[in-house]
Design a protein around this motif. Structure first.
Motif, PDB file in Angstrom:
ATOM      1  N   LEU A   1      -6.354   6.271   1.239  1.00  0.00           N
ATOM      2  CA  LEU A   1      -5.640   7.282   0.450  1.00  0.00           C
ATOM      3  C   LEU A   1      -5.389   6.793  -0.966  1.00  0.00           C
ATOM      4  CD1 LEU A   1      -3.054   8.676   3.023  1.00  0.00           C
ATOM      5  CD2 LEU A   1      -5.190   9.695   2.241  1.00  0.00           C
ATOM      6  N   VAL A   2      -5.008   5.524  -1.091  1.00  0.00           N
ATOM      7  CA  VAL A   2      -4.737   4.993  -2.423  1.00  0.00           C
ATOM      8  C   VAL A   2      -6.017   5.037  -3.267  1.00  0.00           C
ATOM      9  CG1 VAL A   2      -4.184   2.900  -3.717  1.00  0.00           C
ATOM     10  CG2 VAL A   2      -2.787   3.563  -1.758  1.00  0.00           C
TER      11      VAL A   2
ATOM     12  N   ILE B   1      -7.444  10.602  -9.817  1.00  0.00           N
ATOM     13  CA  ILE B   1      -6.652  10.661 -11.049  1.00  0.00           C
ATOM     14  C   ILE B   1      -7.495  10.183 -12.227  1.00  0.00           C
ATOM     15  CG2 ILE B   1      -4.702   9.597 -12.248  1.00  0.00           C
ATOM     16  CD1 ILE B   1      -3.273   9.597  -9.481  1.00  0.00           C
TER      17      ILE B   1
ATOM     18  N   LEU C   1       0.829  -1.207   0.000  1.00  0.00           N
ATOM     19  CA  LEU C   1       0.000   0.000   0.000  1.00  0.00           C
ATOM     20  C   LEU C   1       0.865   1.259   0.000  1.00  0.00           C
ATOM     21  CD1 LEU C   1      -2.903  -1.024   2.374  1.00  0.00           C
ATOM     22  CD2 LEU C   1      -3.041  -0.510  -0.053  1.00  0.00           C
TER      23      LEU C   1
ATOM     24  N   LEU D   1      -3.436   2.059  10.426  1.00  0.00           N
ATOM     25  CA  LEU D   1      -2.545   2.682   9.446  1.00  0.00           C
ATOM     26  C   LEU D   1      -2.751   2.069   8.066  1.00  0.00           C
ATOM     27  CD1 LEU D   1      -0.258   4.739   9.172  1.00  0.00           C
ATOM     28  CD2 LEU D   1       1.357   2.874   9.545  1.00  0.00           C
ATOM     29  N   LEU D   2      -2.927   0.744   8.039  1.00  0.00           N
ATOM     30  CA  LEU D   2      -3.162   0.062   6.768  1.00  0.00           C
ATOM     31  C   LEU D   2      -4.432   0.589   6.110  1.00  0.00           C
ATOM     32  CD1 LEU D   2      -2.428  -3.748   7.094  1.00  0.00           C
ATOM     33  CD2 LEU D   2      -1.159  -1.992   5.869  1.00  0.00           C
TER      34      LEU D   2
ATOM     35  N   THR E   1      -4.714  26.049 -11.449  1.00  0.00           N
ATOM     36  CA  THR E   1      -4.102  25.798 -10.157  1.00  0.00           C
ATOM     37  C   THR E   1      -3.331  24.485 -10.203  1.00  0.00           C
ATOM     38  OG1 THR E   1      -6.011  26.855  -9.180  1.00  0.00           O
ATOM     39  CG2 THR E   1      -4.557  25.662  -7.697  1.00  0.00           C
ATOM     40  N   THR E   2      -2.092  24.524  -9.719  1.00  0.00           N
ATOM     41  CA  THR E   2      -1.308  23.299  -9.687  1.00  0.00           C
ATOM     42  C   THR E   2      -1.999  22.291  -8.770  1.00  0.00           C
ATOM     43  OG1 THR E   2       0.628  24.692  -9.920  1.00  0.00           O
ATOM     44  CG2 THR E   2       1.005  22.397  -9.335  1.00  0.00           C
ATOM     45  N   PHE E   3      -2.231  21.109  -9.288  1.00  0.00           N
ATOM     46  CA  PHE E   3      -2.941  20.036  -8.576  1.00  0.00           C
ATOM     47  C   PHE E   3      -4.381  20.407  -8.224  1.00  0.00           C
ATOM     48  CE2 PHE E   3       1.511  18.938  -7.302  1.00  0.00           C
ATOM     49  CZ  PHE E   3       1.594  17.800  -8.095  1.00  0.00           C
TER      50      PHE E   3
ATOM     51  N   LYS F   1       1.351  13.751 -14.174  1.00  0.00           N
ATOM     52  CA  LYS F   1       0.217  14.290 -14.918  1.00  0.00           C
ATOM     53  C   LYS F   1       0.251  15.820 -14.891  1.00  0.00           C
ATOM     54  CE  LYS F   1      -4.664  13.250 -15.337  1.00  0.00           C
ATOM     55  NZ  LYS F   1      -5.873  12.901 -14.607  1.00  0.00           N
ATOM     56  N   GLU F   2       0.572  16.359 -13.752  1.00  0.00           N
ATOM     57  CA  GLU F   2       0.619  17.811 -13.621  1.00  0.00           C
ATOM     58  C   GLU F   2       1.785  18.398 -14.423  1.00  0.00           C
ATOM     59  OE1 GLU F   2      -1.547  19.706 -11.828  1.00  0.00           O
ATOM     60  OE2 GLU F   2      -0.489  21.521 -12.467  1.00  0.00           O
TER      61      GLU F   2
ATOM     62  N   LEU G   1      -6.910  17.807  -9.308  1.00  0.00           N
ATOM     63  CA  LEU G   1      -6.744  16.572  -8.536  1.00  0.00           C
ATOM     64  C   LEU G   1      -7.377  16.733  -7.154  1.00  0.00           C
ATOM     65  CD1 LEU G   1      -5.037  13.816  -8.714  1.00  0.00           C
ATOM     66  CD2 LEU G   1      -3.588  14.980  -7.056  1.00  0.00           C
TER      67      LEU G   1
ATOM     68  N   ASN H   1      -6.901   8.559  -4.217  1.00  0.00           N
ATOM     69  CA  ASN H   1      -5.984   9.071  -5.241  1.00  0.00           C
ATOM     70  C   ASN H   1      -6.302   8.503  -6.608  1.00  0.00           C
ATOM     71  OD1 ASN H   1      -4.528  10.835  -3.798  1.00  0.00           O
ATOM     72  ND2 ASN H   1      -2.693   9.569  -3.597  1.00  0.00           N
ATOM     73  N   VAL H   2      -6.516   7.193  -6.637  1.00  0.00           N
ATOM     74  CA  VAL H   2      -6.805   6.554  -7.926  1.00  0.00           C
ATOM     75  C   VAL H   2      -8.084   7.147  -8.515  1.00  0.00           C
ATOM     76  CG1 VAL H   2      -7.513   4.404  -9.021  1.00  0.00           C
ATOM     77  CG2 VAL H   2      -5.563   4.431  -7.457  1.00  0.00           C
TER      78      VAL H   2
ATOM     79  N   LEU I   1      -3.864   3.937   4.622  1.00  0.00           N
ATOM     80  CA  LEU I   1      -3.163   3.848   3.341  1.00  0.00           C
ATOM     81  C   LEU I   1      -4.122   3.432   2.237  1.00  0.00           C
ATOM     82  CD1 LEU I   1       0.230   2.191   4.281  1.00  0.00           C
ATOM     83  CD2 LEU I   1      -0.163   4.503   3.443  1.00  0.00           C
ATOM     84  N   LEU I   2      -4.943   2.439   2.551  1.00  0.00           N
ATOM     85  CA  LEU I   2      -5.884   1.932   1.559  1.00  0.00           C
ATOM     86  C   LEU I   2      -6.823   3.050   1.093  1.00  0.00           C
ATOM     87  CD1 LEU I   2      -6.778  -0.632   0.099  1.00  0.00           C
ATOM     88  CD2 LEU I   2      -8.496  -0.938   1.896  1.00  0.00           C
TER      89      LEU I   2
ATOM     90  N   TYR J   1      -8.192  24.505 -14.160  1.00  0.00           N
ATOM     91  CA  TYR J   1      -7.267  24.675 -15.277  1.00  0.00           C
ATOM     92  C   TYR J   1      -5.960  25.358 -14.916  1.00  0.00           C
ATOM     93  CZ  TYR J   1     -10.843  23.170 -18.529  1.00  0.00           C
ATOM     94  OH  TYR J   1     -11.764  22.432 -19.211  1.00  0.00           O
TER      95      TYR J   1
ATOM     96  N   THR K   1      -6.903  25.152 -20.136  1.00  0.00           N
ATOM     97  CA  THR K   1      -5.508  25.022 -20.499  1.00  0.00           C
ATOM     98  C   THR K   1      -5.263  23.687 -21.187  1.00  0.00           C
ATOM     99  OG1 THR K   1      -5.115  24.244 -18.264  1.00  0.00           O
ATOM    100  CG2 THR K   1      -4.615  26.539 -18.715  1.00  0.00           C
TER     101      THR K   1
END
Lengths: 640, 383
Positions: free
Chosen positions: B266-267, B274, A29, B259-260, B102-104, A43-44, B107, B270-271, B263-264, B100, A138
């Protein structure tokens, strides 16, 4: 602390160890999280605009190595136009638009075509003001180069570009926007509609702009009945027709230059109605009353009240009735319709919204029947009717279909058809697409400054109203555009005596010009008033300067006259061209200060003039003016 | 010289660490228990937990996931607050800037959006888990009530956040949502007025929703979540079936698993952020109603019911459901079946709750995917 290290140090016997499965999960993980973060960062960093900027730097390096790789200029670029509520980031990728060296570069780097960026500086107008699309974006897709969901205005196609011109160029027609100008002219309402309608418009007049309401015969009858009711029209004059002389009327017709404003069989002016069949349309009694005092019948008419004697009016009306009533549709029923049908006609008048265009006394002022066209260029359409006909459902297509075949968009539409050709319908579409929902701020639009309407008073004012000078001429932004002669500074342009002579007997100075001032029979006393007023009030002090007329200057002027080939267009002496006005005797016509100013910058005084701009210095212009104004008049040879 | 400095540096660092963490890295059993007790964050845990708590199937970790999503939402939300402007003239533009320029930005907005949707779903599932394991029974009745409040807060947070992008989706979802509110008898219209600061959605409504979303509701959420956790501990830890169970130290066994899960979460967030872009439709336009105008998806069950009867869907069903949920632990007082999934002696209760939960899911799915213009039935795969 690594799992291994902890294991080594961990005292034994403290309960179960964390299973290896979980430790591996932790490892996995952790890497997965790192991986997602890495993907996000890549990507950024590899965003479209950054990649384009890198390529542009390479391209620039190839073309002009001296420029280096242009690293210093990298970064998101935007043009912020707060007053337009616009942020355009297009230049983040379109990096070469202002760089002439990029004329052959591939997109998105290519130089902007034409000289558009000179007249429409990007830092003032941005990009999307003209091109449309999503300026904030953009990415290629986000910028709406093509149609994307949730952004209603994709980039404007080439065919529709002129609609964007029209968004700012509201009143003055931009010279390059031909479709826009054409479309605007077509949607303009003209008074000819009502008359044409009464006499069955298409048969009466081909060029009539009255729409075809697809009325049934009984509806036509009812509406005719309603409209022929007396609607508070003033009583007509009583005329003795026994002594009318149509031949003399014809002379008066030609002498007065009626065709300056009226057309006959399509030839002549466009300001006033077609006269070819006017005798079959209205009675001679009405014509007499009308010509004698147009304002009595229609207070807002553009038609001047010519200074005719009553018998002249009678002869003119008789001439019009005799020569302009070619009988069409002899079998047409000329009997009066049944008055009982009038209420039904009134109902049709209301239902079809005739009052939207036509005024009718005693009829309530209601809002126009059609929906407002403001903002139609941003309207969201109902795609179903277009889809059903296999038309791509875009707004331009919707408007095009609606103005060509209203029933196709909305069955049973009340809107008339106007018999547009496809080209005309396209032009109307362009003009309508320029009607945006969000009005451009005043500072970005081009229309003439809004002045209070000019209403001259006193004796001068009375004459201006009587002769309807402002139907054709303009003073301080008020008036018509038929005449190219602006009256605002006419007193500085023309000599007073010339003005007085001219208004009494308007002989054109440019024989090639089809439009000439009508002969209004202005009386000498009236001419004096007009000349006095115009030459004392309608002046521009900056033009009232002395010009040297000594022989040396005149000689120099003659040299310049020959060098620039003025004689190609102007008559001077015995020879010359017919494009510009004759210059013999111009000294009795033109004032010197004006002539100098005109020669120095003709475009400033008369946009679109044929007179070339030779960029003359003041000294040269003065010499040329001195020479031309010194040319004596040719003797006893009327120009006409 | 370096030999002399090294211990000094080390001493300084140790002192510094001590000043922050109060005690050192716990190496002994006693230290670990003390670490939990003496830490503000960790002391919500007992120092020892029953081994069964660690098994995933006991709770599925749903409450924890919901809490983590709340943390993700707080962090991403704070980041978004730096760019977002709560004014009708500027809100939509600021969304475009976030997307468009702003950095990140895109996301972070995606993460916020998907985490918010996920939190609604997870909190609902958490409630189902608690019911099906009978975990609301004595002495945990009141914590169930707090949980219901947290569920409502979650919905409220998501709902208030829905308006902020100021696009068509936001504007009309809130229009529909607040008109459901107005169906309440007597106070309905006033409640809607209070919520919107007017009769229509405008500047006042946007500011109200912004303040609720960014300040009032998160604060309430924070307090209630802390209280919820504290009560879990005070009410005897997680509900487990009676009987002997081995106890293990919370440090490291519980903490490691937590904690695991973090992490899960967050992953996954994030996926999702993205891979999928959060929707942003055209700018809000009060003059143009989309057809159909739909509420946020978690209220589409209600909207579906409103379709059958305004008072039924807008007032009766939500009121009865909330009241029933609040009253549940005080009505169902039989002690059996605690800590066991689908306990035999709770067959009836589980069946009833299961049917209701299923009905909510089905109605929501129908409202989301099977309703087209004029709320007519459509097949989601139809063109």
């Amino acid at each position: 602390v690594s799992p291994k290290g902890e294991e080594r140090r961990r005292p034994r016997g403290l309960g179960r160890r964390i299973p290896a499965r979980l430790r591996w999960s932790f490892l996995f993980l952790s890497f997965a999280l790192l991986a997602t973060v890495a993907v996000a960062v890549v990507k950024e960093r590899r965003a479209g605009w950054r990649v384009w900027q890198e390529r542009f730097a390479e391209l620039e390096g190839e073309q002009t190595p001296a420029k280096g790789n242009g690293d210093a200029e990298r970064g998101l670029r935007q043009i912020w136009l707060p007053a337009l509520d616009r942020v355009d980031r297009c230049t983040s990728c379109h990096l070469g638009i202002a760089d002439p060296e990029m004329a052959r570069a591939p997109q998105p780097f290519r130089t902007h075509g034409g000289t558009w960026l000179e007249t429409h500086r990007p830092d003032r107008f941005g990009c999307t003001t003209c091109h449309g699309g999503q300026g904030e974006a953009t990415t290629y897709r986000g910028a709406a180069h093509e149609r994307i969901p949730f952004w209603p205005q994709p980039m404007v196609s080439r065919e529709l570009m002129e609609a964007r011109c029209g968004t700012c160029h509201r009143e003055r027609q931009p010279r390059a926007a031909r479709w826009l100008a054409r479309g605007r002219a077509l949607v303009k309402v003209r008074p000819a509609w009502l008359r044409g309608w009464l006499k069955n418009p298409k048969a009466y007049l081909e060029r009539s702009r009255m729409g075809d309401f697809r009325l049934k015969p009984e509806e036509v009858e009812a509406l005719t009945s309603f409209l022929l009711q007396p609607h508070g029209v003033p009583a007509l004059d009583v005329v003795d027709w026994s002594r009318a002389d149509p031949e003399r009327g014809g002379e008066i017709f030609r002498r007065s230059r009626c065709v300056t404003c009226h057309s006959v069989n399509g030839r002549g002016g466009t300001l006033a109605p077609e006269l070819a069949h006017v005798g079959a349309k209205v009675t001679r009694d009405w014509l007499y009353s009308w010509i004698r005092d147009p304002r009595r019948l229609q207070p807002k008419t553009l038609m001047p009240r010519f200074r005719f004697a009553d018998d002249e009016v009678r002869d003119l009306a008789a001439y019009l009735e005799r020569d302009f009533s070619e009988p069409r549709g002899q079998d047409a029923d000329d009997s009066l319709p049944e008055p009982a049908l009038a209420p039904e006609g009134r109902h049709i008048f209301e239902r079809r919204g005739c009052y939207s265009c036509h005024e009718l006394e005693g009829f309530p002022t209601l809002p126009r029947i059609g929906p407002k066209l403001t903002g139609i260029g941003d309207r969201v359409l109902e795609p179903a009717p277009l889809l059903a006909r296999g038309i791509v459902p875009s707004l331009p297509n919707w408007i095009f279909t609606k103005v060509s075949h209203p029933d196709d968009v909305l069955p049973g539409a009340r809107m008339p058809t106007f018999g547009f050709t496809p080209d005309e319908a396209a032009a109307v579409t362009v003009a309508l697409m320029s009607q945006r929902a969000r009005q451009t701020p005043a500072a970005w639009t081009t229309h003439d400054p809004v002045l209070p309407p000019y209403e001259p008073q006193g004796r001068f004012g009375a004459l201006v109203r009587r002769y309807r000078c402002l139907s054709c001429h303009r003073i301080r932004g008020t008036g018509g555009t038929l005449s190219t002669v602006l009256l605002d500074r006419i007193g500085s342009q023309l000599r007073r005596d010339y003005i007085e002579r001219f208004v009494q007997n308007p002989i054109g100075v440019r024989v090639s010009l089809p439009v000439r001032m009508p002969h209004l029979n202005i009386a000498p006393e009236e001419a004096r008033v007009l000349a006095d007023y115009l030459s004392t009030v309608m002046v521009d002090d900056s033009l009232e300067v002395e010009v040297p007329r000594d022989p040396a200057t005149v000689a120099r002027g003659r040299e310049l006259f020959d060098r620039h080939g003025c004689i190609g267009c102007h008559i001077a002496g015995e020879h010359g061209g017919y494009v510009g006005p004759e210059l013999n005797g111009s000294g009795s016509r033109l004032k010197a200060g004006w002539t100098v100013a005109w020669l120095m910058d003709p475009e400033r005084w008369k946009p679109g003039t044929l007179q070339p701009d030779y960029r003359l210095s003041r000294a040269d212009a003065e010499a040329l003016a001195a020479y031309t104004l010194s040319l004596p008049a040719r003797r006893a040879k009327a120009v006409q | 010289m370096s030999e002399r400095r090294a211990p000094a540096l080390r001493r300084t660092l140790t002192r510094l660490a001590r000043s922050v963490f109060r005690i050192g890295w716990p190496r002994s059993r006693a230290d670990r228990a003390a670490a939990l007790l003496s830490s503000l964050v960790l002391h919500l845990h007992p120092s020892r937990v029953r081994a069964r708590v660690l098994r995933p199937q006991t709770t599925l970790g749903l409450g924890l996931v919901g809490f983590y999503l709340f943390l993700v939402l707080t962090v991403t939300g704070l980041a978004l607050m730096l760019y977002y402007v709560p004014h009708p003239d500027a809100a939509y533009r600021s969304m475009k800037d976030i997307e468009y320029a702003t950095t990140f930005g895109r996301l972070i907005r995606n993460a916020h959006r998907w985490a918010a949707h996920g939190m609604v779903a997870i909190v609902f599932l958490h409630m189902c888990r608690v019911f099906f394991t009978g975990a609301y029974k004595r002495p945990r009745e009141f914590n169930w009530v707090v949980g219901v409040a947290l569920l409502l807060l979650t919905l409220a947070l998501s709902f208030t956040g829905y308006l902020l992008p100021w696009d068509q989706l936001a504007f009309w979802a809130i229009t529909v949502g607040t008109s459901i509110v107005a169906y309440a008898p007597v106070v309905g219209e006033r409640l809607r007025y209070l919520l919107l600061g007017g009769h229509e959605i405008g500047q006042a409504a946007l500011l109200r929703f912004y303040v609720l979303h960014c300040l009032v509701l998160p604060l309430a959420m924070g307090f209630l979540v802390a209280f919820h956790f504290w009560r879990v501990r005070k009410d005897g830890g997680l509900a487990l079936p009676p009987g002997p169970s081995r106890r293990v130290l919370a440090w490291p066994h519980l903490l490691f698993r937590e904690l695991l899960v973090l992490l899960l979460v967050l992953v996954v967030v994030n996926v999702a952020a993205i891979a999928f872009d959060a929707p942003l439709e055209e700018i809000a336009d009060a003059a143009r109603t989309p057809n159909p105008a739909k509420a946020p998806w978690y209220f589409l069950g209600l909207q579906e019911l409103v379709h059958y009867g305004a008072v039924l869907g807008g007032v009766v069903v939500p009121a009865v459901m909330v009241l029933a949920l609040l009253a549940l632990p005080y009505v169902d007082t039989r002690p059996g079946g605690v800590g066991v999934w689908f306990a035999r002696e709770r067959r009836l209760a589980n069946a009833v709750f299961g049917v209701i939960a299923l009905a909510v899911v089905v109605l929501t799915v129908v409202g989301t995917f099977f309703r087209g213009p004029n709320w007519a039935w459509v097949w989601p795969w139809a063109p």
